[in-house]
Design a protein around this motif. Structure first.
Motif, short mmCIF file in Angstrom:
data_model
loop_
_atom_site.label_atom_id
_atom_site.label_comp_id
_atom_site.label_asym_id
_atom_site.label_seq_id
_atom_site.Cartn_x
_atom_site.Cartn_y
_atom_site.Cartn_z
N ASP A 282 3.01 54.50 83.75
CA ASP A 282 3.98 55.60 83.85
C ASP A 282 3.76 56.66 82.78
OD1 ASP A 282 4.78 53.93 81.79
OD2 ASP A 282 6.85 53.71 82.47
N THR A 283 2.50 56.97 82.54
CA THR A 283 2.12 58.00 81.57
C THR A 283 1.39 59.15 82.27
OG1 THR A 283 0.05 56.81 81.10
CG2 THR A 283 1.91 56.42 79.61
N VAL A 284 1.47 60.31 81.66
CA VAL A 284 0.67 61.46 82.08
C VAL A 284 -0.06 61.96 80.84
CG1 VAL A 284 0.72 63.85 82.91
CG2 VAL A 284 2.20 62.13 83.97
N ILE A 285 -1.37 62.08 80.95
CA ILE A 285 -2.21 62.46 79.82
C ILE A 285 -2.41 63.97 79.84
CG2 ILE A 285 -4.30 61.90 78.55
CD1 ILE A 285 -2.42 59.49 79.48
N MET A 286 -2.00 64.64 78.77
CA MET A 286 -1.95 66.10 78.75
C MET A 286 -3.05 66.75 77.94
SD MET A 286 0.62 66.80 80.68
CE MET A 286 0.87 68.52 80.26
N SER A 287 -3.83 65.96 77.20
CA SER A 287 -4.90 66.54 76.39
C SER A 287 -6.08 65.58 76.33
CB SER A 287 -4.39 66.87 74.98
OG SER A 287 -4.10 65.68 74.27
N ASP A 288 -7.09 65.96 75.61
CA ASP A 288 -8.32 65.18 75.50
C ASP A 288 -8.04 63.85 74.78
OD1 ASP A 288 -10.85 64.20 75.00
OD2 ASP A 288 -11.36 65.76 73.55
N ILE A 289 -8.18 62.75 75.48
CA ILE A 289 -7.86 61.42 74.93
C ILE A 289 -8.83 61.01 73.84
CG2 ILE A 289 -9.25 59.94 76.45
CD1 ILE A 289 -5.52 59.32 75.79
N ASP B 253 2.05 60.59 65.29
CA ASP B 253 3.14 61.49 65.62
C ASP B 253 3.53 61.32 67.09
OD1 ASP B 253 2.20 63.92 67.39
OD2 ASP B 253 0.59 63.60 65.95
N GLU B 254 4.77 61.69 67.40
CA GLU B 254 5.36 61.38 68.71
C GLU B 254 4.66 62.06 69.88
OE1 GLU B 254 8.92 64.75 68.35
OE2 GLU B 254 9.38 62.71 68.92
N SER B 255 3.81 63.06 69.61
CA SER B 255 3.13 63.75 70.71
C SER B 255 2.22 62.81 71.50
CB SER B 255 2.33 64.94 70.18
OG SER B 255 1.17 64.50 69.48
N TRP B 256 1.82 61.69 70.89
CA TRP B 256 0.93 60.75 71.57
C TRP B 256 1.67 59.73 72.42
CZ3 TRP B 256 -3.80 62.00 72.44
CH2 TRP B 256 -4.48 62.83 71.55
N ASN B 257 3.00 59.80 72.43
CA ASN B 257 3.79 58.93 73.32
C ASN B 257 5.18 59.55 73.42
OD1 ASN B 257 4.99 56.86 74.76
ND2 ASN B 257 4.27 55.22 73.41
N MET B 258 5.24 60.75 74.02
CA MET B 258 6.48 61.51 74.11
C MET B 258 7.31 61.04 75.29
SD MET B 258 8.20 64.12 72.72
CE MET B 258 7.11 65.31 71.93
N MET B 259 8.56 60.71 75.00
CA MET B 259 9.45 60.19 76.04
C MET B 259 10.53 61.22 76.39
SD MET B 259 9.94 56.44 74.37
CE MET B 259 8.51 55.59 73.70
N LEU C 197 4.26 70.73 74.25
CA LEU C 197 3.20 70.24 75.12
C LEU C 197 2.66 68.95 74.51
CD1 LEU C 197 1.76 70.92 77.75
CD2 LEU C 197 -0.02 72.03 76.41
N PRO C 198 3.23 67.81 74.89
CA PRO C 198 2.80 66.54 74.31
C PRO C 198 1.36 66.21 74.69
CG PRO C 198 4.85 66.33 75.56
CD PRO C 198 4.27 67.66 75.90
N ASN C 199 0.75 65.34 73.92
CA ASN C 199 -0.57 64.83 74.28
C ASN C 199 -0.46 63.78 75.39
OD1 ASN C 199 -2.38 66.19 72.33
ND2 ASN C 199 -1.15 65.11 70.81
N ILE C 200 0.58 62.94 75.29
CA ILE C 200 0.83 61.94 76.32
C ILE C 200 2.33 61.90 76.60
CG2 ILE C 200 0.78 59.47 76.92
CD1 ILE C 200 -1.69 59.17 75.18
N ILE C 201 2.70 62.00 77.87
CA ILE C 201 4.10 61.85 78.28
C ILE C 201 4.27 60.45 78.84
CG2 ILE C 201 5.94 62.71 79.77
CD1 ILE C 201 4.26 65.35 79.95
N HIS C 202 5.33 59.78 78.42
CA HIS C 202 5.59 58.41 78.86
C HIS C 202 6.97 58.35 79.51
CE1 HIS C 202 6.03 53.89 77.60
NE2 HIS C 202 5.91 54.04 78.91
N PHE C 203 6.99 58.19 80.82
CA PHE C 203 8.25 58.14 81.57
C PHE C 203 8.77 56.70 81.57
CE2 PHE C 203 5.92 61.77 83.39
CZ PHE C 203 6.87 62.77 83.19
#
Length: 313
Positions: A112-119, A213-219, A231-237
C-alpha cells in the motif's frame, strides 16, 4: 558496464495484488536508470494468473520474481498473532535475511505504498552500523493512546518507534546477530497484539535503527491542504486510509495517477464504489478496538515492559 543491483522486497497475498501493481508501477516510473532493480515478491498463495499480470510490469533492468514462503510459515504456527485485516503476509519480512543469504542489503516495501522519487537515494543511505533504517510511525506519533502504548508496553519513546512498511535492511548485520532466531524466541515468549511483527521489530531493533525523515514513509494522517503541497518520497496508505476504499484521502491523486497505468484501474475504482456501509463500520470498529487494545495492554501488569522490569529486579 555492469550496473549495481538494488534488491527490493514486497510481500503480498492474492487480495493485495492490484495495490502491489500500483506500487510497482510507481517504483518503475521514478527509478534511476543507472541501477539494475531486482524485485522479489514474497507470497504463499498468489495464483499463476495474478502472478503473470504482475510479471508483465518487468522490463530490462527491472526484473520481478515471485518467491514462496510456504516452507517458512511452519515457524509461525501457534505463535504468530493476527487481528482484524492482518494476514501472515505481515510476518514475511522477518524471513528476508534468512531466505536470501547472498543479499547484503535490501529495501522492504508494503504493497500500500506509492513511490514518488528515485528509490536509489534511499538504498544508498549508509546503514553499516545499523540493523535497519526506517521512519518514525506517523500514526503512532499523532495518537496519545499509541504513544502511551509504545512507552509503557514496549519501553520505546513514540518518537523512536518506527513503521515497518518501509525498511532499509542491513541483511548482513541481521544475519550476524542471529536476528531470525531471536525473533522466533521473542515471539514464543511474548505475544504483541497491537502492531504484531512491527512491535517485535521495534523491540529487537531498539537503538539499532537509523531514523530517517518522514518523507520516506509519509502517511495520510490528516487531510491538510498544506501537507498536500508536500511531495513525499514514499506515500504509505496505512491502516484504514485507503484511496481504493475512500474518497478524500490525502495524496490519493498520486495513487490514482499510477493506478491508471495498471490493468487493475477499473477494478480498484469499482472496489471504492462498492465499499459498503458495513465495510465503513468495520473500519471504525477496527480503529476503536485498536485504541482500546493499547489501553488494555498499558494497564496489563504482565505486559512486555513490566515483565522485563520484573526480570531485572
Amino acid at each position: 558496464m555492469k550496473k549495481e543491483i538494488i534488491p527490493i522486497v514486497y510481500s503480498t497475498d492474492e487480495n493485495y495484488v492490484p495495490c502491489l501493481a500500483v506500487s510497482l508501477t510507481s517504483l518503475k516510473v521514478n527509478r534511476s536508470r543507472r541501477y539494475d532493480y531486482r524485485i522479489i515478491i514474497l507470497h504463499s498463495d498468489v495464483g499463476e494468473k495474478m502472478q503473470n499480470k504482475i510479471l508483465k510490469i518487468s522490463s530490462n533492468g527491472f526484473r520481478i520474481k515471485f518467491v514462496s514462503v510456504k516452507e517458512h510459515l511452519a515457524k509461525l504456527e501457534n505463535a504468530a498473532v493476527l487481528r482484524d485485516y492482518y494476514t501472515y503476509t505481515t510476518y514475511y519480512r522477518i524471513f528476508i535475511a534468512e531466505m536470501f543469504p547472498n543479499i547484503k542489503k535490501a529495501i522492504y516495501l508494503d504493497c500500500d505504498t506509492v513511490i514518488m522519487s528515485d528509490i536509489s537515494k534511499l538504498f544508498n543511505v549508509n546503514t553499516d552500523d545499523w540493523y535497519l533504517a526506517a521512519v518514525p510511525d506517523g500514526a503512532v506519533g499523532s495518537v496519545e493512546p499509541f504513544q502511551e502504548y509504545t512507552a509503557k508496553v514496549l519501553g520505546i519513546n513514540h518518537s523512536a518507534y518506527f513503521n515497518a512498511g518501509m525498511l532499509l535492511m542491513n541483511l548482513e548485520k541481521l544475519r550476524l546477530e542471529n536476528f531470525n532466531e531471536r525473533f522466533l524466541q521473542l515471539m514464543t515468549a511474548h505475544s504483541f497484539k497491537v502492531a504484531q511483527d512491527q512491535d517485535y521489530l521495534n523491540v529487537l531493533c531498539k537503538d539499532k535503527t537509523l531514523l530517517l525523515d518522514e518523507s520516506w514513509n509519509m502517511m495520510p494522517i490528516k487531510a491538510s491542504k498544506l501537507e498536500e503541497k508536500l511531495l513525499p518520497n514514499i506515500i504509505h496508505f496505512n491502516l484504514t486510509m485507503k484511496p481504493w476504499h475512500y474518497k478524500g484521502i490525502l495524496f490519493e491523486k498520486y495513487f490514482w495517477q499510477h493506478a491508471k497505468e495498471t490493468c487493475f484501474y477499473r477494478y480498484l475504482l469499482a472496489k471504492r464504489r462498492n465499499y459498503s456501509k458495513a465495510n465503513i463500520e468495520k473500519d471504525k470498529l477496527c480503529e476503536s478496538k485498536l485504541i482500546e487494545m493499547c489501553k488494555t495492554e498499558v494497564r496489563n501488569p504482565n505486559n512486555y515492559f513490566n515483565k522485563t522490569l520484573k526480570a531485572i529486579d
